[in-house]
Structures are given as C-alpha cells and as structure tokens.
Design a protein around this motif. Structure first.
Motif, PDB file in Angstrom:
ATOM      1  N   THR A 108       0.837  -1.208   0.000  1.00  0.00           N
ATOM      2  CA  THR A 108       0.000   0.000   0.000  1.00  0.00           C
ATOM      3  C   THR A 108       0.864   1.248   0.000  1.00  0.00           C
ATOM      4  N   VAL A 109       1.878   1.282   0.867  1.00  0.00           N
ATOM      5  CA  VAL A 109       2.750   2.458   0.972  1.00  0.00           C
ATOM      6  C   VAL A 109       3.563   2.658  -0.308  1.00  0.00           C
ATOM      7  N   GLY A 155       1.330   3.352  -3.433  1.00  0.00           N
ATOM      8  CA  GLY A 155       0.747   4.682  -3.295  1.00  0.00           C
ATOM      9  C   GLY A 155       1.736   5.777  -3.636  1.00  0.00           C
ATOM     10  N   ARG A 156       3.007   5.562  -3.315  1.00  0.00           N
ATOM     11  CA  ARG A 156       4.031   6.548  -3.648  1.00  0.00           C
ATOM     12  C   ARG A 156       4.410   6.498  -5.127  1.00  0.00           C
ATOM     13  N   HIS A 157       4.154   5.376  -5.760  1.00  0.00           N
ATOM     14  CA  HIS A 157       4.498   5.273  -7.177  1.00  0.00           C
ATOM     15  C   HIS A 157       3.541   6.095  -8.031  1.00  0.00           C
ATOM     16  N   SER A 158       2.228   5.879  -7.848  1.00  0.00           N
ATOM     17  CA  SER A 158       1.251   6.689  -8.579  1.00  0.00           C
ATOM     18  C   SER A 158      -0.147   6.426  -8.034  1.00  0.00           C
ATOM     19  N   PRO A 159      -1.040   7.419  -8.124  1.00  0.00           N
ATOM     20  CA  PRO A 159      -2.435   7.203  -7.692  1.00  0.00           C
ATOM     21  C   PRO A 159      -3.126   6.110  -8.503  1.00  0.00           C
ATOM     22  N   ASP A 188      -1.741   3.415  -9.808  1.00  0.00           N
ATOM     23  CA  ASP A 188      -1.297   2.113  -9.309  1.00  0.00           C
ATOM     24  C   ASP A 188      -1.965   1.782  -7.982  1.00  0.00           C
ATOM     25  N   LEU A 189      -2.160   2.796  -7.141  1.00  0.00           N
ATOM     26  CA  LEU A 189      -2.817   2.550  -5.855  1.00  0.00           C
ATOM     27  C   LEU A 189      -4.264   2.129  -6.073  1.00  0.00           C
ATOM     28  N   ALA A 190      -4.934   2.779  -7.011  1.00  0.00           N
ATOM     29  CA  ALA A 190      -6.320   2.403  -7.313  1.00  0.00           C
ATOM     30  C   ALA A 190      -6.387   0.977  -7.846  1.00  0.00           C
ATOM     31  N   ALA A 216      -5.886  -1.478  -5.009  1.00  0.00           N
ATOM     32  CA  ALA A 216      -7.072  -1.643  -4.166  1.00  0.00           C
ATOM     33  C   ALA A 216      -8.038  -2.656  -4.774  1.00  0.00           C
TER      34      ALA A 216
END
Length: 474
Positions: free
Chosen positions: A51-52, A55-59, A61-63, A66
C-alpha cells in the motif's frame, strides 16, 4: 455437523498433559498463541508495504492495487479456509498418537491446495467481475490485470504454505511458521522496492503495481520452499513418515473429510471478510472523509484482532489434541478457559484503546477532519472487540470438534444480515427516523457490533451444547 472419530481407550496422551485449572491452562495456551500473533502481524505487513510503496508510485497504481488486492484476498481467503481443515483433523490424530495418519493428512491437504490453485488462478486470470463492480477505467483495468497475473504465481505457494501452517499448528509448532512468515516479510520489502520503482543499474524495470505482485510471488515461493526444506531436515517430522515415497497418492475419503469440514470453514471466513470489505465500499459512497475515518478504525481493530486470533488458534490446537487423546473432560475445560482468557484480554485491550483513542488516531493522521470522522467509530471498540474475540475463539473451538456448517450459517445471518444490511439501513437512513448519531459510518459500526454480539452469543450457546457432557447409558 460431523462428530470426532472415536478414539481407542488405550491411546496415550499427547505432549503437554492435562491442566489442573485456569492458570495451568493459560500456561499451556500462551506459548502456542504468541507466535501466531507475531506471524499474523508479519502477514498483515505484506499488504501495508505494498500500500505504501504503490501509493508513492502513482495514484493509478494505488487504485489498481485496491481493486486487485480485493479480488485476490476474496479468492485466497475462501480457499485458505478450506485448506486449513487440515489443522483440526491432524490435531486430533496427533493427540491420538496416530502420527503416520496425521502426516498423510498433510499430503492430502497439498493435493487439495493444488486443486484449488487451478480454480483460483483461473479466476485471477479473468477478473472482469471485479473490474465491473469497481467500475475501473481502461487504464486502471490494465494495471489490475497485470497485478493479478503476477499473483497467479503467488496463489499456489500461498495455499501450500497454508497447509504447512495448518499442520504445524496442529502439532504445536507455531514458532516454525512464525519464523518463516517473518522471513517472508524480510524478503518482500526489498523485492517490492526494487520491482515497484525499478533498479536501472541492475536492469530491473519499473513495474509499479505489477512489481508488487511479482515480489509477493517470489517471496511466497521462497517461503514455501523453505517450509518443506525445514520439514525434511528437522528430525521432529520424522515421526510422521512424510518422506520416502514422494507425495502420497490422493485418497478420496481423506479429501472428502477435508472438504466436508473445510468448505463451511472457508465460507464462514469468506462471509466475515466480505462483510467488512463490502461495508467499506458502501461507506465510500458517503464521502471521502467517512471512508478515511473508517479505514483508520478498521486498521486499529484489525491489529487488535491478532491477539484473539492467536488465542483461538492455540486453544483450538490443544482442544483437538485432547479430543484425539480421548480426554474429553480436559478438551471441554480448555475450550472454556480459552474463552475466559480471550474475554479478559479483549476487555482490557478494548478499554485501553477506548481511553487512548485520540492519541492512537493521531498516530494515523494529522488531518483534524479525518480524525474527527474516526473518533466516533472507536466509541464501539470495547463491545466490538470483546464480541469479536469471543465469537472467534468459540468458532475455532467448534472447529476442533469438527463442527463448521452451523457456524457458517450463523455468520451469514449475523454479519451479513444484521451487520451489513442493518448498517446499510442505519447508515443511509433507509426507513427514516434514524438518529443523526447513527447515520453514516457510525450506523455501519453500530450494526456490525450488534452482529458480532449476536454471533458471539449464538456460537457460545452452540459451544455449550457441543461441550455438554453426555450421560452414560444406563
């Protein structure tokens, strides 16, 4: 509900002997409980790391993470519950000193894990249902597919490691599992950093969320290979006759026994997981702040849950062993003493978190609005955590007696019926007249707490009926 197999009267007792009272049983439970707690925290950290980093790589990728993580967890958790049926079955055989039969159960569970892996990997390769629910954009959907493709290589070792975990729990060897889970975490961190962000000097490309999946697959294969290497080298496992003729041939009767107990176990776990994951999706419809506050509260109670989970595993292990040894009196007493211990610890921990809820929330966020959204949810933490602890320990004790079908229906009725539907009705003021303090996320938490309380009461009553001594025939 199936009953434990009869045990010959001449069976010798398993290691550990009988307890003489509550404190004596606490001294038997705790050495098996604390390694489970630490090991499960290490497992939770897998998701936290990804997650961390993602999330720091790109929004984007975080989406994608999830959505992909929700799909993977849904598949893995359900199948994990099925495979974990090896634990109570092997535990009873270990208690009965039928050691070669216990070892054969491990081989049968490996066959089961391999068969479920085929189904699970197929589902991961075709994630359209999850993408449809998430309404993912084409860009996000492509990233989800890449992440889940990587995880198709992680699922088989993850399920096989679950076999190792369940068998070692059954034979009172939780420290071996804990050590490998910590080792897996130690491998996962640098792998994820390198594969998510890339290392051009080493020719490693920047893979984003897909890199997180590749890192998980590598860590899981290393973990399971080390697990089976340990079982070959450690003389403790010689007594189970695990090696010498390769993987034992599948036995229809043994596989049916695992499925008969494991399928309702897996469905019960799936009900519990989906109940809370769907709650998060519904709360997200309310707004960003409510779901942010909810995520903080969920993370807190998830960490708290590791304690009753460890106690439940330890209690269930000892109960299954004593059932196998034919000492049903000790098995019954251990079950209740595990419940009392879990209730006492849960009350103390829940009260402590409630009293310190403001400084605890401040560790997660400095945003006053998010903290204000999380604060009212932790008003339920004492009752929520106590009910969660008691229902978990009761369910595990019942599994030690090979009872899982009725608890599955209890979970569906309480966690879905009361918790999820009740939360929807309160949170969205479905019928009108809901007090303001119970609308939105607090309504979901109030209903979930009520669902856990009813589940705890129902499972405790079922446990009382199961553990009630039968009168000898006249």
């Amino acid at each position: 509900m199936s009953k434990p197999a009869p045990v010959p009267a001449t069976v010798s007792p398993p290691p550990g002997g009988r307890g003489q009272g509550f404190l004596a049983d606490v001294r038997r439970i705790m050495p098996l409980a604390w390694p489970v707690v630490i090991g499960q925290i290490a497992v939770l950290a897998f998701n936290t790391i990804d997650t961390v980093l993602v999330g720091r790589h790109s929004p984007q990728d975080l989406a994608a993470f999830a959505v992909g993580a929700a799909a993977y967890v849904t598949i893995f958790v359900g199948f994990m519950g099925i495979v974990l049926a090896v634990s109570p079955i092997a535990g009873q055989l270990f208690g009965a000193r039928r050691l070669e039969a216990a070892g054969d159960e491990l081989h049968q569970a490996v066959w089961l894990a391999l068969g479920l892996s085929v189904i699970g990997c197929t589902l991961l390769l075709f994630p359209q249902p999850f993408l449809w629910v998430a309404k993912a954009s084409p860009d996000i959907a492509e990233r989800v597919r890449g992440y889940l493709l990587a995880l198709t290589f992680a699922l088989p070792p993850a399920l096989m490691f679950t076999v190792f975990r369940g068998f070692n729990t059954a034979v009172s060897r939780p420290k071996a599992v804990m050590a490998l889970q910590i080792g897996g975490l130690a491998a996962k961190l640098p792998l994820s950093i390198m594969l998510v962000f890339g290392v051009p000097a080493l020719g490693i490309p920047e893979l984003g969320v897909t890199g997180a999946g590749v890192a998980t697959a590598i860590a899981m294969w290393a973990q399971v290979l080390l697990a089976f290497a340990l079982m070959r080298r450690d003389s403790f496992y010689d007594q189970f006759k695990l090696w010498g003729r390769g993987l034992h041939a599948p036995h229809r009767e043994a596989l049916w026994g695992l499925l008969k107990l494991g399928v309702p176990m897996g469905l019960a776990i799936l009900v519990e997981v989906t109940g809370f994951s769907v709650m998060a999706l519904l709360i997200s419809r309310i707004g960003t702040l409510p779901v942010a506050g909810h995520q903080i509260a969920v993370n807190i109670v998830s960490m708290m849950f590791m304690l009753p989970l460890g106690l439940a595993n330890a209690t269930s292990t000892l109960v299954a062993q004593r059932i196998g040894a034919g000492d049903l009196t000790d098995a019954r007493r251990l079950g209740w003493h595990g419940m009392w211990l879990g209730g006492m610890i849960a009350t103390a921990l829940g009260s402590l978190i409630y009293l310190l809820r403001e400084p605890v929330i401040s560790l997660y966020t400095t945003n006053a609005a998010v903290a204000a959204a999380a604060l009212p949810l932790l008003a339920w933490v004492v009752i929520f955590h106590l009910a969660d602890a008691l229902q978990t320990i009761a369910a595990f004790v019942l599994r030690a007696w090979r009872i899982a079908t009725l608890p599955m229906f209890i979970y569906a009725g309480t966690l879905w019926g009361i918790g999820l539907f009740g939360g929807y009705a309160l949170g969205f003021n479905l019928w009108g007249g809901t007090p303001d303090m119970l609308q939105g996320a607090p309504g979901f938490w109030a209903a979930s707490t009520c669902g856990l309380v009813v589940a705890g009461v129902a499972l405790t009553v079922l446990m009382q009926l199961t553990l009630r001594p039968t009168k000898p025939a006249a």
